[in-house]
Write a protein that holds these residues in place. Structure first.
Motif, mmCIF file in Angstrom:
data_model
loop_
_atom_site.group_PDB
_atom_site.id
_atom_site.type_symbol
_atom_site.label_atom_id
_atom_site.label_comp_id
_atom_site.label_asym_id
_atom_site.label_seq_id
_atom_site.Cartn_x
_atom_site.Cartn_y
_atom_site.Cartn_z
ATOM 1 N N GLY A 83 -10.742 8.694 18.805
ATOM 2 C CA GLY A 83 -9.539 7.891 18.680
ATOM 3 C C GLY A 83 -9.514 6.388 18.409
ATOM 4 N N ASP A 84 -10.867 5.929 18.077
ATOM 5 C CA ASP A 84 -11.001 4.462 17.626
ATOM 6 C C ASP A 84 -10.545 4.439 16.491
ATOM 7 N N LEU A 85 -10.010 3.112 16.454
ATOM 8 C CA LEU A 85 -9.633 2.527 14.982
ATOM 9 C C LEU A 85 -10.963 2.274 14.011
ATOM 10 N N VAL A 86 -10.761 2.853 12.976
ATOM 11 C CA VAL A 86 -11.779 2.607 11.905
ATOM 12 C C VAL A 86 -10.952 1.696 10.898
ATOM 13 N N ARG A 87 -11.690 0.444 10.501
ATOM 14 C CA ARG A 87 -11.163 -0.318 9.547
ATOM 15 C C ARG A 87 -11.819 -0.395 8.059
ATOM 16 N N GLU A 88 -11.813 0.789 7.703
ATOM 17 C CA GLU A 88 -12.352 1.362 6.241
ATOM 18 C C GLU A 88 -10.869 1.523 5.590
ATOM 19 N N LEU A 89 -10.753 1.026 4.196
ATOM 20 C CA LEU A 89 -9.713 0.874 3.259
ATOM 21 C C LEU A 89 -9.531 2.417 2.945
ATOM 22 N N THR A 90 -8.591 3.095 3.018
ATOM 23 C CA THR A 90 -8.470 4.453 2.410
ATOM 24 C C THR A 90 -6.907 4.717 2.061
ATOM 25 N N TRP A 91 -6.685 5.553 1.487
ATOM 26 C CA TRP A 91 -5.206 6.016 0.879
ATOM 27 C C TRP A 91 -4.782 7.491 1.521
ATOM 28 N N ALA A 92 -5.726 7.896 2.641
ATOM 29 C CA ALA A 92 -5.724 9.147 3.230
ATOM 30 C C ALA A 92 -4.366 9.250 3.990
ATOM 31 N N ASN A 93 -3.737 8.131 4.622
ATOM 32 C CA ASN A 93 -2.413 8.261 5.297
ATOM 33 C C ASN A 93 -1.335 8.369 4.270
ATOM 34 N N PHE A 94 -1.321 7.838 3.154
ATOM 35 C CA PHE A 94 -0.361 7.804 2.054
ATOM 36 C C PHE A 94 -0.591 9.263 1.552
ATOM 37 N N ARG A 95 -1.671 9.766 1.282
ATOM 38 C CA ARG A 95 -1.687 11.014 0.668
ATOM 39 C C ARG A 95 -1.033 12.135 1.405
ATOM 40 N N GLU A 96 -1.146 12.002 2.814
ATOM 41 C CA GLU A 96 -0.655 12.866 3.936
ATOM 42 C C GLU A 96 0.587 12.917 3.956
ATOM 43 N N LEU A 97 1.482 11.670 3.682
ATOM 44 C CA LEU A 97 2.847 11.564 3.584
ATOM 45 C C LEU A 97 3.342 12.208 2.316
ATOM 46 N N LEU A 98 2.632 12.121 1.309
ATOM 47 C CA LEU A 98 3.329 12.585 0.074
ATOM 48 C C LEU A 98 2.941 13.950 -0.080
ATOM 49 N N THR A 99 1.993 14.572 0.574
ATOM 50 C CA THR A 99 1.526 16.227 0.380
ATOM 51 C C THR A 99 2.221 16.874 1.497
ATOM 52 N N THR A 100 2.596 16.365 2.610
ATOM 53 C CA THR A 100 2.986 16.943 3.837
ATOM 54 C C THR A 100 4.517 17.304 3.568
ATOM 55 N N GLU A 101 5.063 18.446 3.693
ATOM 56 C CA GLU A 101 6.607 19.028 3.298
ATOM 57 C C GLU A 101 7.382 18.116 4.332
ATOM 58 N N VAL A 102 7.000 18.185 5.621
ATOM 59 C CA VAL A 102 7.766 17.893 6.798
ATOM 60 C C VAL A 102 7.868 16.413 6.709
#
Length: 308
Positions: A83-102
């Motif tokens: 649950g720690d914050l990892v300060r590494e640049l990634t587009w994973a959050n935006f990919r999840e927003l675009l690919t998840t139907e809900v």
């Protein structure tokens, strides 16, 4: 013969002027402050720049800086195990927003609710603003403006919970909770923000144009379509920016009267609190910002912002 001598010492001639100080020039009255005022009086751009420097600095640091921090934190991630914050640049959050139907459904639902609130407020606000600006006498106009502003003096939560009581199963309306209750409550909350810009736009509309349209044989509907609406459209756009943006990011009203409905604001709140996923919450929070930027770009193409 005795003569009395004049013992009074001779003084400077009456016409003698005081000697100038060494250096050959007399200092300007008022000193540096007077010279600075003269410079600012002659240079309007410099005066405007100094006047706007503090607000623009605050805007750049507090607002644009916060948006930049929001976007950067949206590129981080949260470790799924610790649950720690990892300060590494990634587009994973935006990919999840675009690919998840809900999440796509929630975004479209939020835009639909904001558009519905804006349309309802426009339908209610325009005739009210027209009556205030063109039909009411000047003394009554001031009281009507005060009446419009009065609901803004009450607490947001008091008004939202009052609608919760009205819309509950045992309430006066008894429509229950859900999207309908959310749209009704938000329409009531943001109605003054639509009335006041339209009222200001109609107040600037010359009565002579309405009289000229009537003299030329235009009926009420045609006068509205060809004279009133084009000239007050910038004011309508100004009001819609308030109602649309405030409804798009609201989450308290949905919590109070929305039942199980989910909008963008609720997803942000839930990921900050219960899920403790700050990067994903930041990624979701960028969605309303991007939607409003697209809306402002579309409105700017109409030329309405230039006429505000």
């Amino acid at each position: 013969m005795n003569t009395t001598a004049n013992t009074t010492p001779p003084g400077p001639p009456p016409s003698a002027a005081p000697s100038a100080p060494r250096g050959g020039t007399t200092p300007a009255p008022g000193g540096p402050r007077r010279r600075l005022a003269a410079i600012l009086h002659r240079r309007a751009r410099l005066r405007l720049s100094l006047l706007l420097s503090a607000p623009m600095l605050w805007l750049g640091v507090a607002y644009l800086g916060a948006l930049a921090a929001l976007f950067v934190s949206a590129l981080w991630r949260t470790d799924t195990f610790t649950g720690d914050l990892v300060r590494e640049l990634t587009w994973a959050n935006f990919r999840e927003l675009l690919t998840t139907e809900v999440y796509r459904t929630i975004a479209l639902r939020s835009v639909g609710v904001a558009a519905a609130v804006t349309l309802i407020d426009l339908v209610i606000a325009f005739p009210m603003a027209f009556a205030m600006a063109k039909l009411a006498p000047p003394r009554a106009q001031r009281w009507l403006v005060i009446a419009v502003l009065t609901p803004l003096w009450a607490s947001y939560l008091v008004k939202a919970y009052a609608w919760r009581v009205l819309l509950s199963a045992d309430g006066l309306l008894g429509w229950g909770y859900g999207l309908t209750a959310t749209i009704i409550t938000l329409s009531y909350l943001w109605l003054p923000y639509m009335i006041l810009p339209i009222y200001a736009g109609l107040e600037r509309l010359p009565n002579s144009l309405l009289e000229a349209a009537g003299d030329l044989g235009a009926r009420g509907r045609r006068t509205f379509r060809t004279v009133v609406w084009p000239l007050t459209f910038p004011a309508v756009v100004a009001g819609s920016i308030f109602t649309f943006s405030l409804s798009l990011g609201d989450y308290i009203t949905v919590k109070i009267v929305g039942g199980r409905s989910q909008l963008i604001g609720n997803v942000v709140y839930d990921n900050i609190g219960a899920a403790n996923n700050l990067p994903f919450a930041a990624a979701v929070a960028t969605v309303p910002v991007l939607i409003m930027l697209a809306y402002l770009a579309a409105v700017r193409r109409t030329g309405a912002l230039e006429n505000l």
